[in-house]
Design a protein around this motif. Structure first.
Motif, PDB file in Angstrom:
ATOM      1  N   LEU A 165       0.836  -1.201   0.000  1.00 56.24           N
ATOM      2  CA  LEU A 165       0.000   0.000   0.000  1.00 56.24           C
ATOM      3  C   LEU A 165       0.871   1.251   0.000  1.00 56.24           C
ATOM      4  N   GLY A 166       1.935   1.232   0.805  1.00 56.45           N
ATOM      5  CA  GLY A 166       2.861   2.355   0.808  1.00 56.45           C
ATOM      6  C   GLY A 166       3.495   2.570  -0.553  1.00 56.45           C
ATOM      7  N   GLY A 167       3.799   1.467  -1.253  1.00 53.20           N
ATOM      8  CA  GLY A 167       4.361   1.558  -2.599  1.00 53.20           C
ATOM      9  C   GLY A 167       3.380   2.163  -3.591  1.00 53.20           C
ATOM     10  N   ILE A 168       2.104   1.783  -3.480  1.00 54.21           N
ATOM     11  CA  ILE A 168       1.068   2.350  -4.355  1.00 54.21           C
ATOM     12  C   ILE A 168       0.989   3.859  -4.168  1.00 54.21           C
ATOM     13  N   ILE A 169       0.929   4.286  -2.917  1.00 52.49           N
ATOM     14  CA  ILE A 169       0.797   5.718  -2.627  1.00 52.49           C
ATOM     15  C   ILE A 169       2.034   6.489  -3.065  1.00 52.49           C
ATOM     16  N   SER A 170       3.207   5.961  -2.757  1.00 53.72           N
ATOM     17  CA  SER A 170       4.441   6.701  -3.060  1.00 53.72           C
ATOM     18  C   SER A 170       4.727   6.778  -4.551  1.00 53.72           C
ATOM     19  N   CYS A 171       4.611   5.650  -5.250  1.00 58.04           N
ATOM     20  CA  CYS A 171       4.934   5.646  -6.686  1.00 58.04           C
ATOM     21  C   CYS A 171       3.836   6.280  -7.525  1.00 58.04           C
ATOM     22  N   GLY A 172       2.580   5.943  -7.239  1.00 62.48           N
ATOM     23  CA  GLY A 172       1.471   6.488  -8.029  1.00 62.48           C
ATOM     24  C   GLY A 172       1.384   8.000  -7.951  1.00 62.48           C
ATOM     25  N   SER A 173       1.490   8.540  -6.743  1.00 62.05           N
ATOM     26  CA  SER A 173       1.346   9.993  -6.557  1.00 62.05           C
ATOM     27  C   SER A 173       2.522  10.769  -7.140  1.00 62.05           C
ATOM     28  N   THR A 174       3.737  10.300  -6.898  1.00 64.89           N
ATOM     29  CA  THR A 174       4.915  11.058  -7.353  1.00 64.89           C
ATOM     30  C   THR A 174       5.053  11.064  -8.866  1.00 64.89           C
ATOM     31  N   HIS A 175       4.857   9.913  -9.506  1.00 62.26           N
ATOM     32  CA  HIS A 175       4.963   9.866 -10.967  1.00 62.26           C
ATOM     33  C   HIS A 175       3.876  10.713 -11.622  1.00 62.26           C
ATOM     34  N   THR A 176       2.678  10.735 -11.048  1.00 55.22           N
ATOM     35  CA  THR A 176       1.597  11.537 -11.617  1.00 55.22           C
ATOM     36  C   THR A 176       1.909  13.022 -11.498  1.00 55.22           C
ATOM     37  N   MET A 177       2.513  13.420 -10.370  1.00 52.44           N
ATOM     38  CA  MET A 177       2.824  14.841 -10.155  1.00 52.44           C
ATOM     39  C   MET A 177       3.854  15.373 -11.150  1.00 52.44           C
ATOM     40  N   VAL A 178       4.769  14.516 -11.603  1.00 55.99           N
ATOM     41  CA  VAL A 178       5.813  14.991 -12.523  1.00 55.99           C
ATOM     42  C   VAL A 178       5.488  14.647 -13.981  1.00 55.99           C
ATOM     43  N   THR A 179       4.211  14.403 -14.274  1.00 53.11           N
ATOM     44  CA  THR A 179       3.798  14.090 -15.643  1.00 53.11           C
ATOM     45  C   THR A 179       4.271  15.136 -16.655  1.00 53.11           C
ATOM     46  N   PRO A 180       4.149  16.455 -16.389  1.00 53.65           N
ATOM     47  CA  PRO A 180       4.621  17.439 -17.379  1.00 53.65           C
ATOM     48  C   PRO A 180       6.110  17.288 -17.718  1.00 53.65           C
TER      49      PRO A 180
END
Length: 355
Positions: free
Chosen positions: A64-79
């Protein structure tokens, strides 16, 4: 059966106590072995932990920690990721990072910078689940196989093998969404959303189209993840030993998270460098229909595979630091066991005359 054996092996992992040896009084003979789980649960409660290290719940919460950490960070740096991918596949048009942002804003507007956010969020959330969850499983499993002393002596190799094993499965989960993301971001007019891209890719290339970049993805992500975990683990160990002015046990949770962020950024810089050539091949491969990884690499040449390195160092350094920070913060919030950096086992100290 295999997963059950992994869980069972993890219960006695030397990582549970940071390689320190604890001597306990012998339990009364009238205490039944069937009470083991009750005793372990009570021990977890006494220490304030929400679960026992190596339990099913522990590994699920790590995922669950991996889902939150990887999903959120990669989405934030999409541009930044979008500009980086376009710089890799069309350097003539997108001459630099700044130019890439200007051209994208001029052609697609602000909304265009977030093109591909959906497959990014879904794909990297799935990757994070396996990356972090299975890393913890494999780390304690392999350490149990080789024993406490060898786990300490060869801990860097242990981190490398555990992370590589976890990433192998994580990339299988990531590949379909990664292929869709790159297609959306680098092929003009192909699709603007994930809902448009998936049926088009399936009709044009079939299921294999979603996995054609799996091998170069392994080439990119496995070295990246090996560096990410091994460099992070050893950097944390060195920071507490040589930089932090007091023992980890005396640091507040906030101070420990600062150390986590610093070690994560250092690891991220090295991650970006070792995995960049393969990342360029992945971006170009998903853009060109019918091409193989070898064809793309040959066409790019050695220098061409290093295009977009600077923005990727910035992106991956920040990304890796944020992922470790969020992952560790989730552990703190959920009151999960967080063993200290490894220490030499007492048995090894005696053998080396250091006891």
């Amino acid at each position: 059966m295999l997963f059950s054996s992994l869980i069972e092996a993890s219960q006695n992992s030397p990582f549970k106590k940071g390689f320190s040896t604890v001597h306990c009084e012998e339990a009364p003979q009238d205490v039944a072995l069937t009470n083991t789980h009750v005793i372990q649960a009570a021990a977890a409660a006494n220490t304030g932990d929400s679960c026992e290290f190596g339990s099913n719940k522990f590994f699920l919460l790590c995922g669950l920690g991996g889902i939150i950490s990887c999903g959120s960070t990669h989405t934030m740096v999409t541009p930044l990721d979008l500009v980086k991918c376009r710089l890799q596949v069309d350097a003539a048009k997108y001459k630099s990072v700044a130019n890439g942002f200007r051209v994208t804003l001029k052609e697609d507007g602000t909304r265009g910078l977030f093109r591909g956010w959906a497959p990014t969020c879904i794909g990297y959330s799935m990757q994070g689940l396996f990356k972090f969850g299975l890393y913890e499983v494999f780390k304690v499993f392999y350490s149990n196989l080789i024993g406490e002393e060898n786990a300490y002596l060869y801990r860097t190799s242990l981190y490398l093998v555990s992370s590589a094993s976890a990433e192998f499965f994580a990339d299988i989960a990531l590949s379909p969404m990664e292929a869709a993301k790159v297609k959306i971001q680098t092929t003009p007019g192909f699709a603007n959303t994930l809902r448009e891209a998936l049926p088009k890719m399936a009709s044009q290339e079939g299921i294999s189209g979603f996995y054609k970049s799996l091998v170069p993805l392994w080439m990119r992500q496995i070295p990246y993840t090996m560096m990410k975990f091994a460099c992070f683990e050893r950097t944390v160990e060195l920071l507490y030993k040589y930089v932090v002015p007091k023992p980890r046990a005396e640091c507040t949770k906030g101070e420990q998270l600062v150390v986590t962020f610093a070690a994560g950024y250092i690891a991220g810089v090295f991650c970006a460098i070792v995995s960049h050539p393969a990342d360029t091949v992945v971006s170009k491969l998903n853009q060109e229909k019918g091409a193989s990884a070898f064809d793309v690499a040959k066409k790019l040449g050695w220098l061409g595979m290093w295009a977009g390195l600077l923005p990727r160092i910035v992106m991956i350094g920040t990304l890796t630091a944020a992922q470790w920070f969020i992952y560790d913060a989730v552990k703190v919030y959920l009151r999960m066991p967080r063993p200290p950096p490894p220490e030499m086992p007492e048995s090894l100290k005696k053998k080396m005359g250091l006891a």
